[in-house]
Design a protein around this motif. Structure first.
Motif, PDB file in Angstrom:
ATOM      1  N   THR A 131       9.887  53.847 -39.544  1.00  0.00           N
ATOM      2  CA  THR A 131      11.140  54.457 -39.083  1.00  0.00           C
ATOM      3  C   THR A 131      12.230  53.383 -39.013  1.00  0.00           C
ATOM      4  N   PRO A 132      13.438  53.657 -39.480  1.00  0.00           N
ATOM      5  CA  PRO A 132      14.498  52.635 -39.429  1.00  0.00           C
ATOM      6  C   PRO A 132      14.827  52.211 -37.995  1.00  0.00           C
ATOM      7  N   VAL A 133      14.921  50.915 -37.789  1.00  0.00           N
ATOM      8  CA  VAL A 133      15.349  50.355 -36.504  1.00  0.00           C
ATOM      9  C   VAL A 133      16.361  49.250 -36.783  1.00  0.00           C
ATOM     10  N   ALA A 134      17.173  48.963 -35.787  1.00  0.00           N
ATOM     11  CA  ALA A 134      18.104  47.836 -35.902  1.00  0.00           C
ATOM     12  C   ALA A 134      17.373  46.567 -35.472  1.00  0.00           C
ATOM     13  N   GLU A 135      17.515  45.513 -36.272  1.00  0.00           N
ATOM     14  CA  GLU A 135      16.943  44.208 -35.936  1.00  0.00           C
ATOM     15  C   GLU A 135      18.103  43.225 -35.799  1.00  0.00           C
ATOM     16  N   ILE A 136      18.266  42.692 -34.599  1.00  0.00           N
ATOM     17  CA  ILE A 136      19.411  41.838 -34.287  1.00  0.00           C
ATOM     18  C   ILE A 136      18.921  40.451 -33.902  1.00  0.00           C
ATOM     19  N   HIS A 137      19.434  39.433 -34.576  1.00  0.00           N
ATOM     20  CA  HIS A 137      19.106  38.042 -34.250  1.00  0.00           C
ATOM     21  C   HIS A 137      20.352  37.385 -33.655  1.00  0.00           C
ATOM     22  N   ARG A 138      20.183  36.797 -32.460  1.00  0.00           N
ATOM     23  CA  ARG A 138      21.311  36.096 -31.828  1.00  0.00           C
ATOM     24  C   ARG A 138      20.842  34.783 -31.226  1.00  0.00           C
ATOM     25  N   VAL A 139      21.739  33.800 -31.236  1.00  0.00           N
ATOM     26  CA  VAL A 139      21.526  32.552 -30.514  1.00  0.00           C
ATOM     27  C   VAL A 139      22.344  32.646 -29.235  1.00  0.00           C
ATOM     28  N   THR A 147      20.483  27.619 -26.315  1.00  0.00           N
ATOM     29  CA  THR A 147      19.397  27.624 -25.337  1.00  0.00           C
ATOM     30  C   THR A 147      18.277  28.572 -25.710  1.00  0.00           C
ATOM     31  N   SER A 148      18.626  29.720 -26.294  1.00  0.00           N
ATOM     32  CA  SER A 148      17.575  30.668 -26.654  1.00  0.00           C
ATOM     33  C   SER A 148      17.912  31.386 -27.955  1.00  0.00           C
ATOM     34  N   TYR A 149      16.846  31.840 -28.605  1.00  0.00           N
ATOM     35  CA  TYR A 149      16.972  32.633 -29.834  1.00  0.00           C
ATOM     36  C   TYR A 149      16.385  33.996 -29.506  1.00  0.00           C
ATOM     37  N   GLU A 150      17.143  35.024 -29.765  1.00  0.00           N
ATOM     38  CA  GLU A 150      16.776  36.380 -29.343  1.00  0.00           C
ATOM     39  C   GLU A 150      16.668  37.307 -30.547  1.00  0.00           C
ATOM     40  N   ILE A 151      15.530  37.986 -30.661  1.00  0.00           N
ATOM     41  CA  ILE A 151      15.336  38.991 -31.713  1.00  0.00           C
ATOM     42  C   ILE A 151      15.151  40.332 -31.024  1.00  0.00           C
ATOM     43  N   THR A 152      16.071  41.254 -31.272  1.00  0.00           N
ATOM     44  CA  THR A 152      16.086  42.549 -30.596  1.00  0.00           C
ATOM     45  C   THR A 152      15.860  43.683 -31.590  1.00  0.00           C
ATOM     46  N   PHE A 153      15.020  44.642 -31.188  1.00  0.00           N
ATOM     47  CA  PHE A 153      14.792  45.850 -31.980  1.00  0.00           C
ATOM     48  C   PHE A 153      15.148  47.065 -31.131  1.00  0.00           C
ATOM     49  N   VAL A 154      15.988  47.938 -31.680  1.00  0.00           N
ATOM     50  CA  VAL A 154      16.318  49.199 -31.005  1.00  0.00           C
ATOM     51  C   VAL A 154      16.281  50.326 -32.033  1.00  0.00           C
ATOM     52  N   PRO A 155      16.042  51.574 -31.600  1.00  0.00           N
ATOM     53  CA  PRO A 155      16.062  52.699 -32.539  1.00  0.00           C
ATOM     54  C   PRO A 155      17.387  52.792 -33.285  1.00  0.00           C
ATOM     55  N   ARG A 217       9.646  41.183 -24.335  1.00  0.00           N
ATOM     56  CA  ARG A 217      10.150  42.121 -23.316  1.00  0.00           C
ATOM     57  C   ARG A 217      10.373  43.506 -23.914  1.00  0.00           C
ATOM     58  N   LEU A 218       9.802  44.509 -23.275  1.00  0.00           N
ATOM     59  CA  LEU A 218       9.987  45.901 -23.661  1.00  0.00           C
ATOM     60  C   LEU A 218      10.698  46.602 -22.516  1.00  0.00           C
ATOM     61  N   THR A 219      11.894  47.109 -22.786  1.00  0.00           N
ATOM     62  CA  THR A 219      12.717  47.724 -21.751  1.00  0.00           C
ATOM     63  C   THR A 219      12.709  49.242 -21.886  1.00  0.00           C
ATOM     64  N   TYR A 220      12.606  49.905 -20.744  1.00  0.00           N
ATOM     65  CA  TYR A 220      12.580  51.367 -20.685  1.00  0.00           C
ATOM     66  C   TYR A 220      13.848  51.883 -20.010  1.00  0.00           C
ATOM     67  N   GLU A 230      12.154  43.143 -27.495  1.00  0.00           N
ATOM     68  CA  GLU A 230      12.727  41.844 -27.824  1.00  0.00           C
ATOM     69  C   GLU A 230      11.691  40.722 -27.821  1.00  0.00           C
ATOM     70  N   TYR A 231      11.984  39.726 -28.648  1.00  0.00           N
ATOM     71  CA  TYR A 231      11.319  38.437 -28.572  1.00  0.00           C
ATOM     72  C   TYR A 231      12.392  37.432 -28.161  1.00  0.00           C
ATOM     73  N   LEU A 232      12.159  36.715 -27.066  1.00  0.00           N
ATOM     74  CA  LEU A 232      13.101  35.716 -26.589  1.00  0.00           C
ATOM     75  C   LEU A 232      12.428  34.349 -26.672  1.00  0.00           C
ATOM     76  N   TYR A 233      13.099  33.401 -27.302  1.00  0.00           N
ATOM     77  CA  TYR A 233      12.546  32.054 -27.460  1.00  0.00           C
ATOM     78  C   TYR A 233      13.486  31.058 -26.784  1.00  0.00           C
ATOM     79  N   PHE A 234      12.994  30.395 -25.740  1.00  0.00           N
ATOM     80  CA  PHE A 234      13.819  29.459 -24.978  1.00  0.00           C
ATOM     81  C   PHE A 234      13.437  28.021 -25.309  1.00  0.00           C
TER      82      PHE A 234
END
Length: 264
Positions: A131-139, A147-155, A217-220, A230-234
């Motif tokens: 299923t298509p999801v948005a994949e967002i990479h941010r520093v 300080t951290s690298y963040e990979i976020t997935f949302v519907p 982290r899985l947010t509800y 999300e995957y958060l790398y510090f």
């Protein structure tokens, strides 16, 4: 020597040593005392604040416990390299938590694309695989340093909303709440250690294979539907999670205590 003399609130319920600790803590966080800078001696701080040596030692002891200073035998106390921390007893975005501590936060968007959900991402977000999801990479930059690298997935539907949002200055949590009208509920966290991949090492200005704190982290939302994975790398040495826990008494212990109280 920086002038950090109060006035103190002598009738405050906050102990004097804690007030001094907060004054010194502010001086460390705002750069008055820079990293590896020698702190004033105990006698100098006594004169500066007009308090007893015991009070000064209590304040310095707390700063050392927080990791803000370190002691060198025979030379005194020195300012540690700043390490931000976030209390994980409440659900907050990184910028939301750090801004409340007086830190400057900004983001660099590395990539934003729509991709088929992998097996793991689909399972976490309760979607069909592919299923298509948005994949967002941010520093995430803390006080202008990566300080951290963040990979976020949302519907996908939420991803299209985020695509139009300001991801450079705002937390995704706040965008979901304020722009998308989603009430956040809770999150599951898994914390581990990992090594930096070449791409993440480059983004965080670290060496390849450098140790990282990894947070999954899985947010509800308030209805307990998973909406953000999300995957958060510090970067090592720059950030820590903090958690206060209470000891839970066993049923047997509670029963014995109640029986003792009843006899008394």
């Amino acid at each position: 020597m920086p002038n950090l003399h109060p006035p103190f609130e002598l009738d405050s319920p906050i102990p004097l040593y804690q007030q001094i600790k907060e004054k010194l803590r502010s001086g460390i966080l705002d750069g008055t005392y820079g990293p590896h800078c020698r702190m004033p001696s105990e006698s100098e701080l006594q004169e500066m604040f007009d308090v007893s040596r015991i009070t000064i030692r209590q304040a310095l002891g707390d700063l050392q416990k927080e990791g803000l200073i370190f002691k060198v035998h025979g030379k005194g106390s020195f300012v540690s390299q700043p390490k931000a921390s976030q209390n994980i007893t409440s659900l907050q975005g990184f910028a939301e938590a750090m801004s409340s501590e007086g830190h400057e936060i900004s983001n660099r968007v590395v990539s934003f694309e729509f991709v088929p959900a992998s097996t793991q991402v689909a399972a976490k977000l309760e979607l069909d695989e592919g299923t298509p999801v948005a994949e967002i990479h941010r520093v995430r930059l803390l006080n202008r340093k990566p300080t951290s690298y963040e990979i976020t997935f949302v519907p996908e539907p939420l991803g299209k909303r985020l695509q139009r949002a300001d991801l450079i200055t705002r937390d995704i949590f706040l965008i979901l709440e304020n722009d998308c009208g989603i009430a956040l509920g809770s999150a599951d966290l898994a914390i581990d250690a990992t090594a930096a991949t070449p791409a993440i090492a480059l983004a965080l200005e670290a060496r390849k294979g450098a140790p990282l704190l990894q947070v999954e982290r899985l947010t509800y939302d308030a209805a307990k539907r998973p909406i953000d994975f999300e995957y958060l790398y510090f970067k090592s040495g720059t950030f820590q999670y903090r958690l206060k826990v209470d000891r839970k008494r066993s049923a047997d212990a509670r029963g014995k205590r109640q029986a003792t109280e009843a006899k008394a």
